[in-house]
Structures are given as structure tokens and as C-alpha cells.
Scaffold this motif. Structure first.
Motif, PDB file in Angstrom:
ATOM      1  N   ASP A   1       1.052  -1.335  -0.177  1.00 46.91           N
ATOM      2  CA  ASP A   1      -0.300   0.158  -0.484  1.00 46.91           C
ATOM      3  C   ASP A   1       0.812   1.610  -0.203  1.00 46.91           C
ATOM      4  OD1 ASP A   1      -3.186   1.255   0.102  1.00 46.91           O
ATOM      5  OD2 ASP A   1      -2.818   0.997   2.402  1.00 46.91           O
ATOM      6  N   LEU A   2       2.189   1.003   0.246  1.00 47.22           N
ATOM      7  CA  LEU A   2       3.371   2.241   0.970  1.00 47.22           C
ATOM      8  C   LEU A   2       3.621   2.402  -0.775  1.00 47.22           C
ATOM      9  CD1 LEU A   2       4.478   2.036   4.361  1.00 47.22           C
ATOM     10  CD2 LEU A   2       3.021   3.346   3.022  1.00 47.22           C
ATOM     11  N   GLY A   3       3.375   1.234  -1.338  1.00 49.22           N
ATOM     12  CA  GLY A   3       4.124   1.560  -3.024  1.00 49.22           C
ATOM     13  C   GLY A   3       5.336   1.298  -3.332  1.00 49.22           C
ATOM     14  N   VAL A   4       5.795  -0.313  -1.847  1.00 44.20           N
ATOM     15  CA  VAL A   4       7.264  -1.572  -2.640  1.00 44.20           C
ATOM     16  C   VAL A   4       6.490  -1.711  -3.754  1.00 44.20           C
ATOM     17  CG1 VAL A   4       8.362  -3.055  -1.186  1.00 44.20           C
ATOM     18  CG2 VAL A   4       7.675  -0.794  -0.286  1.00 44.20           C
ATOM     19  N   GLU A   5       7.371  -2.424  -4.495  1.00 42.95           N
ATOM     20  CA  GLU A   5       6.998  -3.427  -5.581  1.00 42.95           C
ATOM     21  C   GLU A   5       8.116  -4.126  -5.707  1.00 42.95           C
ATOM     22  OE1 GLU A   5       7.138  -0.967  -9.500  1.00 42.95           O
ATOM     23  OE2 GLU A   5       5.054  -0.268  -9.149  1.00 42.95           O
ATOM     24  N   GLU A   6       8.146  -5.441  -6.295  1.00 45.88           N
ATOM     25  CA  GLU A   6       9.281  -6.287  -5.917  1.00 45.88           C
ATOM     26  C   GLU A   6      10.136  -5.561  -7.300  1.00 45.88           C
ATOM     27  OE1 GLU A   6       9.391 -10.546  -8.346  1.00 45.88           O
ATOM     28  OE2 GLU A   6       7.766  -9.660  -8.506  1.00 45.88           O
ATOM     29  N   ASP A   7      10.991  -6.349  -6.450  1.00 40.54           N
ATOM     30  CA  ASP A   7      12.957  -5.658  -6.364  1.00 40.54           C
ATOM     31  C   ASP A   7      13.157  -4.400  -5.819  1.00 40.54           C
ATOM     32  OD1 ASP A   7      13.172  -8.369  -7.898  1.00 40.54           O
ATOM     33  OD2 ASP A   7      12.748  -7.964  -9.143  1.00 40.54           O
ATOM     34  N   ASP A   8      11.700  -3.547  -5.079  1.00 40.86           N
ATOM     35  CA  ASP A   8      12.550  -2.316  -4.382  1.00 40.86           C
ATOM     36  C   ASP A   8      13.418  -3.125  -3.838  1.00 40.86           C
ATOM     37  OD1 ASP A   8      11.780  -1.102  -5.972  1.00 40.86           O
ATOM     38  OD2 ASP A   8       9.449  -0.489  -4.981  1.00 40.86           O
ATOM     39  N   VAL A   9      14.367  -2.394  -2.803  1.00 33.73           N
ATOM     40  CA  VAL A   9      15.127  -2.811  -1.557  1.00 33.73           C
ATOM     41  C   VAL A   9      14.841  -1.932  -0.126  1.00 33.73           C
ATOM     42  CG1 VAL A   9      17.196  -2.379  -0.257  1.00 33.73           C
ATOM     43  CG2 VAL A   9      17.217  -3.137  -3.259  1.00 33.73           C
ATOM     44  N   VAL A  10      14.238  -2.983   0.863  1.00 31.06           N
ATOM     45  CA  VAL A  10      13.815  -1.786   1.713  1.00 31.06           C
ATOM     46  C   VAL A  10      14.442  -1.897   2.881  1.00 31.06           C
ATOM     47  CG1 VAL A  10      11.483  -1.474   3.919  1.00 31.06           C
ATOM     48  CG2 VAL A  10      11.405  -2.977   1.349  1.00 31.06           C
ATOM     49  N   THR A  11      15.018  -1.169   3.638  1.00 30.37           N
ATOM     50  CA  THR A  11      15.880  -0.428   4.766  1.00 30.37           C
ATOM     51  C   THR A  11      15.615  -0.960   5.676  1.00 30.37           C
ATOM     52  OG1 THR A  11      17.500   0.115   3.659  1.00 30.37           O
ATOM     53  CG2 THR A  11      18.290   0.742   5.442  1.00 30.37           C
ATOM     54  N   LEU A  12      16.442  -1.289   7.330  1.00 27.05           N
ATOM     55  CA  LEU A  12      15.286  -2.047   7.993  1.00 27.05           C
ATOM     56  C   LEU A  12      15.978  -1.672   9.183  1.00 27.05           C
ATOM     57  CD1 LEU A  12      13.919  -5.816   7.647  1.00 27.05           C
ATOM     58  CD2 LEU A  12      13.147  -3.641   6.245  1.00 27.05           C
ATOM     59  N   TYR A  13      16.169  -0.934   9.566  1.00 27.02           N
ATOM     60  CA  TYR A  13      17.418  -0.496  10.823  1.00 27.02           C
ATOM     61  C   TYR A  13      16.901  -0.402  12.211  1.00 27.02           C
ATOM     62  CZ  TYR A  13      20.438   3.529  12.497  1.00 27.02           C
ATOM     63  OH  TYR A  13      21.184   4.616  12.873  1.00 27.02           O
ATOM     64  N   MET A  14      16.612  -1.004  13.057  1.00 23.85           N
ATOM     65  CA  MET A  14      15.856  -1.830  13.785  1.00 23.85           C
ATOM     66  C   MET A  14      16.636  -2.590  15.087  1.00 23.85           C
ATOM     67  SD  MET A  14      12.663  -3.456  11.714  1.00 23.85           S
ATOM     68  CE  MET A  14      11.671  -3.168  13.367  1.00 23.85           C
ATOM     69  N   PRO A  15      16.881  -2.311  15.624  1.00 30.01           N
ATOM     70  CA  PRO A  15      16.835  -3.195  17.219  1.00 30.01           C
ATOM     71  C   PRO A  15      16.719  -4.853  16.683  1.00 30.01           C
ATOM     72  CG  PRO A  15      15.787  -1.831  18.233  1.00 30.01           C
ATOM     73  CD  PRO A  15      15.549  -1.444  16.714  1.00 30.01           C
ATOM     74  N   MET A  16      16.882  -5.457  18.373  1.00 28.26           N
ATOM     75  CA  MET A  16      16.753  -6.702  18.549  1.00 28.26           C
ATOM     76  C   MET A  16      14.976  -7.248  19.305  1.00 28.26           C
ATOM     77  SD  MET A  16      17.897  -9.442  17.265  1.00 28.26           S
ATOM     78  CE  MET A  16      17.859 -10.314  18.495  1.00 28.26           C
ATOM     79  N   VAL A  17      13.743  -5.921  18.248  1.00 28.60           N
ATOM     80  CA  VAL A  17      12.683  -6.145  18.131  1.00 28.60           C
ATOM     81  C   VAL A  17      12.026  -7.504  17.179  1.00 28.60           C
ATOM     82  CG1 VAL A  17      12.424  -4.138  19.603  1.00 28.60           C
ATOM     83  CG2 VAL A  17      11.863  -4.624  17.048  1.00 28.60           C
ATOM     84  N   PRO A  18      10.615  -8.162  17.694  1.00 30.31           N
ATOM     85  CA  PRO A  18      10.151  -9.096  16.868  1.00 30.31           C
ATOM     86  C   PRO A  18       9.431  -8.424  15.417  1.00 30.31           C
ATOM     87  CG  PRO A  18       9.332  -9.440  18.697  1.00 30.31           C
ATOM     88  CD  PRO A  18       9.895  -8.384  19.412  1.00 30.31           C
ATOM     89  N   GLU A  19       9.102  -7.651  15.861  1.00 31.68           N
ATOM     90  CA  GLU A  19       8.451  -6.275  14.306  1.00 31.68           C
ATOM     91  C   GLU A  19       9.934  -6.853  13.143  1.00 31.68           C
ATOM     92  OE1 GLU A  19       6.526  -4.585  17.188  1.00 31.68           O
ATOM     93  OE2 GLU A  19       8.414  -5.219  17.086  1.00 31.68           O
ATOM     94  N   LEU A  20      11.374  -6.893  13.428  1.00 29.90           N
ATOM     95  CA  LEU A  20      12.537  -6.926  12.810  1.00 29.90           C
ATOM     96  C   LEU A  20      12.262  -8.056  11.523  1.00 29.90           C
ATOM     97  CD1 LEU A  20      15.513  -6.048  10.695  1.00 29.90           C
ATOM     98  CD2 LEU A  20      16.072  -6.971  13.504  1.00 29.90           C
ATOM     99  N   PRO A  21      12.163  -9.603  11.954  1.00 29.32           N
ATOM    100  CA  PRO A  21      11.449 -10.486  11.626  1.00 29.32           C
ATOM    101  C   PRO A  21      10.749 -10.903  10.790  1.00 29.32           C
ATOM    102  CG  PRO A  21      11.554 -11.484  13.988  1.00 29.32           C
ATOM    103  CD  PRO A  21      12.829  -9.848  13.285  1.00 29.32           C
ATOM    104  N   ILE A  22       9.601  -9.785  11.751  1.00 26.90           N
ATOM    105  CA  ILE A  22       8.993 -10.061  11.071  1.00 26.90           C
ATOM    106  C   ILE A  22       8.839  -9.079  10.116  1.00 26.90           C
ATOM    107  CG2 ILE A  22       6.090  -8.492  10.553  1.00 26.90           C
ATOM    108  CD1 ILE A  22       6.082  -9.556  14.119  1.00 26.90           C
ATOM    109  N   ALA A  23       9.090  -8.031   9.681  1.00 31.57           N
ATOM    110  CA  ALA A  23       9.333  -7.046   8.508  1.00 31.57           C
ATOM    111  C   ALA A  23      10.825  -7.324   7.318  1.00 31.57           C
ATOM    112  CB  ALA A  23      10.026  -5.488   8.972  1.00 31.57           C
TER     113      ALA A  23
END
Length: 660
Positions: A133-155
Motif C-alpha cells: 500500500d505504501l508503494g513497495v514493489e517487487e525488487d524494491d530494496v527496503v532498508t530495516l534499521y532496527m534493534p532486536m524487536v520482533p517487528e524486525l523478522p516480521i518485516a
């Protein structure tokens, strides 16, 4: 129990013992216990790697295991298709294991969250829908800048679900490091959080993330922010293109996203690692080979079973967390433990408290942590019931025999095999180690190459060295978990890993990991450490050029040289030798500015152990800095030949300034 380093607690038998057999009861239940597996892999290579691929569910079955036609750009299972998120989540739900726990998370303050595979399925789908919904399409690189919270593996899994490669940036890295990696990956999407806890304090992570976003050249289309701190937060208002994680999941509650069918050779993620040029390298890992390899090594080396509770104490910001917290264990349907905090907060028994609390079966940690545990003393693990442990592992750097034996006795009660694993970001998974249900363990030696891995120790000409001699580690056949290239930089990929020992004209490709090693009569390999300009601090690779660039960026610094020095806990520590410009003095304030400059540019992980001010650096007559001498000074060793220096007197002056 005395609070010494542990040597006094080890019986003479244990101290003198040089080899350990796995207990019979472990061998009986081991996933892999047949000694013939090495021969089988050799005789049937590369077809033998179907063992790994068969641990996965394929949307389209592959026909060709390995395509060697364009070495070293090898392709594994290339005509097959699959989805990593489906393999780590959906299939376990469909197979009737929806109520098995997937993730057990422990916050630093003791709060807990538990996700079953059904819970994971729901949240991964909802966040995948939000990303689309935010516009991420196949092959777009998404950066994850996160500590050790469950949302990181979920993302991570949500990205994999929609075919968008993720690039995880370690939360301890600086704003500049975030911007550098987003620019290199041309990443326009960020998932981050407001903050996290470290040693009882709330850290303002979003301020750092926002600063980094300001340095992204191409702009950012959307950023998602997890609310970790709640009332302890720092009161940041989200900007126009920033979205709250919980709001997005609520807006997509119950949504389902079909997993995108990906080629085995499609990129699963980028992992930036330090290089010798000062610019991080974007290591590219693919969907089929990488996932098959992490699943197989988790099965064969870590002996993971679906009913296990398993804990790797690494951070997901590094490759160990990718392979052995997220993808390997979840592909096997295992319960994986995540912990937010540090090993010694609020007490030095925190890890053992968690092992007891969750009845952990398999524990995988770094030698730097084990050395700290040993220094603190055996009284801390003795406070807890660790009898649930079946297998122990080490990762990140070589472990010395003394620390190995302490780990074996005080944590494993002399009944748990230890797998001492050598591998790299670039290899994707373990390469050299014992199979715990098969091999004899030798403290200090990682072990033989895994089945199917053709690792050798060679001299400078590429000839194998005799047993007992030191040389250079090479890998002479491809393997499924290998990096495919460096992102947008095939030329550097060839230069960094393949040029040293390969014969391109003969199409004979040899991978050189730039580690020194020695081999014994039994084919066991002992890793001796890096031979390039990369330091290994607490198991984390840091480029000396990157640190030197940060130091020279401090006003008043004219030149800097960074080397590694031995450290009792970290393994290797950063020593910075600094020349100041005229008019600047080597004061405590200047030292603090340099340390702050390194932390700002890279992060606290790169903080120099010592900053030594010197009017000159030891250089050859051609102007080359003699880093070997600087390393010897840092380690308090006898100095080698100084006759080739144009300024030999400076060596004694520098020696006098290093604190010991």
C-alpha cells in the motif's frame, strides 16, 4: 565457587584433553550421524546438495542443481521457484503446526512476547499488505534499521513475501552509516523504530534515523516507525511520509497477500559488510541457494528439530542473525529466541536466566561473550538450571582452547557437544566445523570442512601446505549459500574474492576469504584470523579504512592509521595512531573528539580502545605505513625488523605512549 577466570575449576583431565567425542545419547538422536555423509557428498557432488533443497517447498521444482557455465557467477537451482516467507511461515501453518511457537522475545526489562506460527503468518501478511500500500514493489530494496524487536523478522519476512529484497542495517550504526547504505542500495523505503533499551536506558533511535534520512541523496518515499518505547519515548512527531507500524497493521487487519513466486536466483537480501576501500560492500544473497543452505546447516550442524527451543544470541543486524535467528530456524519450524538486551544487565547471569526460563535446547553465541562469561566466573551460570541444553555453538571468530573448555564445563556440563563454526557474511552459512553427531571435537580448531565444501589451506602459490603448517584458507568449489555478487559491482566481486588464486583462462575459480589458517593430520582447520585490512571486533568486521576516514574527518587530524590489538574480551580492539595538524595538541578533549567522530560515522562498535598521538607514523622509504609494527606495539610484542624504515626512532616513541 571462586570468581576467577575458570582455569582453577577445570580438572587436569579436562585441561590436558585435546579431543572430545560426542556423547552416545547425542549421536543417537542427531539429525546427521552417519560418517559416510562426507563420502556421499564427494561422490555425488553437486547432486548431493539436493539434501539441502529438499528441506524446502518449491513452487516450481528445479531440474538443474548447479549451473557452472559462468563461473564465478554460479547459479543454484536456477530453474526452480519458491518464496522464502512461505517456507518460513505458511507451510508450517498448513502442515498443522500453527500453534507451535515461532518466536519467543524477551525485552531488556523482562517483558515478553510470544508469536506462534499462526501469529507470525497474520502479522507478516498484514505488514506485507501495508508495504504494498505504501508503494513497495517487487525488487524494491527496503532498508530495516532496527534493534532486536520482533517487528524486525516480521518485516524481513514481509519483504520476502512480496519479493522486495531487504537490507538490514545494524541499529548500533550511526546516521551516516545508514545514509551510506541506503544510497548504495538506492533504497527508498525504511522501517525503523522510536528507540530501544540498553542497560536500563531508553535510547532515541528515531532521532538518529531521521538524521540519516537527511543524508539519503535520492529521497525516501516512506518510513515506518515501530513504537517500542511507549511512554518512555522522546516525543517525536512522525513526518508526512512516516507511518506508525501499529496503525498500518490495524488498517490492514486480516489482509492476506499471496507469496510472490521468486526464481531461486532472485535476490532475497543485501547485507553490507566492511571492505578494505572504506566503502561497505553490498553482499547479495539469493532466495533458493541461501535458504536451502541455511536450512541444511541449521539441521545438520545445529541439530535443530521443530520441537526445539533454540537461541542464537547474535543481533539480526549481522549475517549470523539473518541465517541462524530468522531464516534457518524458521525454515525448519523451530522456536527461535530473541533477546533485546546485553548479557550483563541487570545481572551477569541474565543469559543463563533466559536459558533456564525457556528451557533452551541449543545455544549459539560468540567467543567474545564466552571470554566475558569466563572472566566473570562460574558462579553466574551455577545459579541456574542449564540441564535443558543439548548442543552449544560458537560463531564470529576463533575460540581459544581455554575458553572452549570453560564453555564445555560450566555451560554444557561436559555433556553438550560444541560446534565451533567458521563462516562469513559472504558464505551465507557455516563452512568449516564438526558435525556434532559425527565428528570428534578439538578445542581451538573449527574442524573439517562440512560435507560438500572443498576448503583447503594453501601457500602463496596456491599449493596445499603440509599438516601443521600455516597458510591461507581457500574454497575450491561453489556452494549453495555463496554470495552471488556485490550489489551493482561485479568487478569488485571478482577482485575481492576470486583474483588471488583463480585461473580465469582455465575457468578454474577459487574463492579466497582472506583468512589465515593451518590444517592438521586429520584435516581439521584452525582459523588464524584476517590477512587483510579488516578488523574482527567482538565478531564484527570493521574496515580499517572506514575508521581511518572517520578519524581524519575530525578537525585538526592530519593522518591516522588503525590496527587491531589483542583484547581479552573483544578478541580484537581498535588502536588508532593519530598525527595532528600544527596548532593542535593531543589533549584528552581531542581524544574525545576523535572517539566521538568514529562513533558518529560508524557506531560505538568501532570505538577505539586507545588513541595514540604521534608526530610521525613508521613508514618505509617508499612511504608505506608499517602496520605490522603498529600491531606489534599494540600487542606489546617484540618488534620485528625496523631497518627498512625511513624514521626508525619513531617506533620507540610510539611504544612509550601505548597504555598496557
Amino acid at each position: 565457587m571462586s570468581n576467577d577466570d575458570g582455569d582453577g575449576d577445570l580438572e587436569a583431565r579436562l585441561v590436558e584433553q585435546e579431543a572430545f567425542e560426542p556423547p552416545a545419547e547425542f549421536v543417537e538422536q542427531a539429525n546427521v550421524s552417519e560418517e559416510s555423509i562426507y563420502e556421499e557428498f564427494e561422490e555425488n557432488w553437486p547432486r548431493s546438495w539436493t539434501r539441502a533443497a529438499d528441506l524446502l517447498d518449491w513452487e516450481t521444482e528445479y531440474n538443474q542443481v548447479l549451473d557452472e557455465s559462468n563461473g564465478p557467477f554460479y547459479e543454484w537451482f536456477a530453474d526452480g521457484t519458491l518464496n522464502a516467507a512461505y517456507n518460513c511461515v505458511d507451510r508450517h501453518v498448513e502442515n498443522g503446526d500453527k500453534n507451535r511457537v515461532a518466536i519467543k522475545w524477551e525485552g531488556e526489562h523482562g517483558e515478553t512476547r510470544t508469536y506462534t506460527y499462526q501469529d507470525l503468518y497474520r502479522e507478516v501478511n498484514e505488514f506485507a499488505a501495508a508495504l504494498r500500500d505504501l508503494g513497495v514493489e517487487e525488487d524494491d530494496v527496503v532498508t530495516l534499521y532496527m534493534p532486536m524487536v520482533p517487528e524486525l523478522p516480521i518485516a524481513m519476512l514481509a519483504c520476502a513475501r512480496i519479493g522486495a529484497p531487504h537490507s538490514v542495517v545494524f541499529a548500533g550504526f550511526s546516521a551516516d552509516a545508514l545514509a551510506t547504505r541506503m544510497n548504495a542500495a538506492d533504497s527508498r523505503y525504511l522501517v525503523t523504530c522510536d528507540g530501544y533499551y540498553r542497560r536500563g536506558d531508553a535510547l532515541d533511535h528515531l532521532a538518529k534515523a531521521n538524521e540519516g534520512l537527511g543524508g539519503v541523496d535520492h529521497g525516501v518515499d516512506a518510513a515506518v516507525v515501530v513504537d517500542r518505547l511507549g511512554d518512555d519515548g522522546f516525543g517525536h512527531d512522525l513526518k508526512g511520509n512516516q507511518y506508525d507500524w501499529d496503525d498500518l497493521l490495524a488498517a490492514h487487519q486480516g489482509d492476506r497477500v499471496d507469496p510472490v513466486e521468486r526464481s531461486a536466483e532472485d535476490m532475497l537480501f543485501l547485507m553490507y559488510t566492511s571492505g578494505t576501500t572504506g566503502q561497505p560492500k553490498g553482499v547479495k544473497h539469493t532466495t533458493g541457494g541461501y535458504l536451502a543452505y541455511t536450512a541444511w546447516t541449521s539441521h545438520a550442524v545445529l541439530d535443530l528439530k521443530p520441537e526445539d527451543t533454540y537461541w542464537c544470541s547474535a543481533d539480526i543486524g549481522w549475517i549470523t542473525g539473518h541465517s541462524y535467528i530468522v531464516y534457518g530456524p524458521l525454515a525448519l519450524g523451530t522456536t527461535t529466541v530473541m533477546y533485546e538486551g546485553t548479557p550483563d544487565y541487570p545481572e551477569r547471569d541474565r543469559l543463563w536466566e533466559i536459558v533456564e526460563k525457556y528451557a533452551v535446547d541449543v545455544f549459539y553465541t560468540a567467543p567474545t561473550a564466552i571470554r566475558a562469561f569466563m572472566k566473570w566466573g562460574g558462579e553466574f551460570p551455577e545459579r541456574h538450571d542449564l540441564s535443558s541444553l543439548r548442543l552449544l555453538g560458537t560463531v564470529g571468530e576463533p575460540i581459544n582452547p581455554r575458553a572452549w573448555k570453560w564453555y564445555y564445563k560450566h555451560i554444557g556440563d561436559e555433556s553438550c557437544p560444541i560446534v565451533d563454526t567458521w563462516w562469513q557474511t559472504e558464505t551465507g552459512g557455516m563452512m568449516v566445523t564438526t558435525l556434532p553427531g559425527v565428528g570428534t571435537m578439538k578445542p581451538g580448531s573449527a574442524g573439517p570442512p562440512l560435507p560438500g565444501i572443498d576448503a583447503r589451506v594453501v601457500d602463496t602459490t596456491g599449493e596445499e601446505v603440509d599438516a601443521g603448517r600455516a597458510g591461507y584458507l581457500t574454497v575450491n568449489k561453489p556452494w549453495p549459500g555463496m554470495l552471488r555478487t556485490l550489489y551493482n559491482n561485479d568487478e569488485r566481486f571478482l577482485e575481492e574474492y576470486w583474483e588471488e588464486y583463480s585461473d580465469a583462462d582455465a575457468d578454474e575459480w577459487v574463492y579466497f576469504p582472506e583468512d589465515g589458517a593451518k590444517i592438521d593430520d586429520d584435516g581439521y582447520i584452525t582459523i588464524l584470523g584476517r590477512v587483510d585490512d579488516v578488523l574482527n571486533v567482538s565478531g564484527h568486521r570493521l574496515g580499517t579504512m572506514e575508521i581511518e576516514s572517520a578519524i581524519v574527518g575530525v578537525e585538526g587530524v592530519a593522518e591516522a592509521a588503525v590496527v587491531g590489538g589483542d583484547h581479552e574480551v573483544k578478541g580484537e580492539a581498535v588502536y588508532a595512531y593519530v598525527i595532528l595538524e600544527d596548532g593542535y595538541e593531543g589533549t584528552a578533549e581531542m581524544r574525545d573528539q576523535i572517539v566521538a567522530g568514529v562513533e558518529d560515522a560508524i557506531g560505538p562498535i568501532a570505538r577505539p580502545e586507545q588513541v595514540i598521538f604521534t608526530p610521525e607514523l613508521p613508514k618505509t622509504r617508499s612511504g608505506k605505513i608499517m602496520r605490522r609494527l603498529l600491531e606489534e606495539i599494540a600487542n606489546g610484542e617484540e618488534l620485528g625488523d625496523t631497518t627498512t624504515l625511513r624514521n626508525p626512532d619513531i617506533v620507540g616513541e610510539i611504544q612509550s605512549k601505548v597504555q598496557k
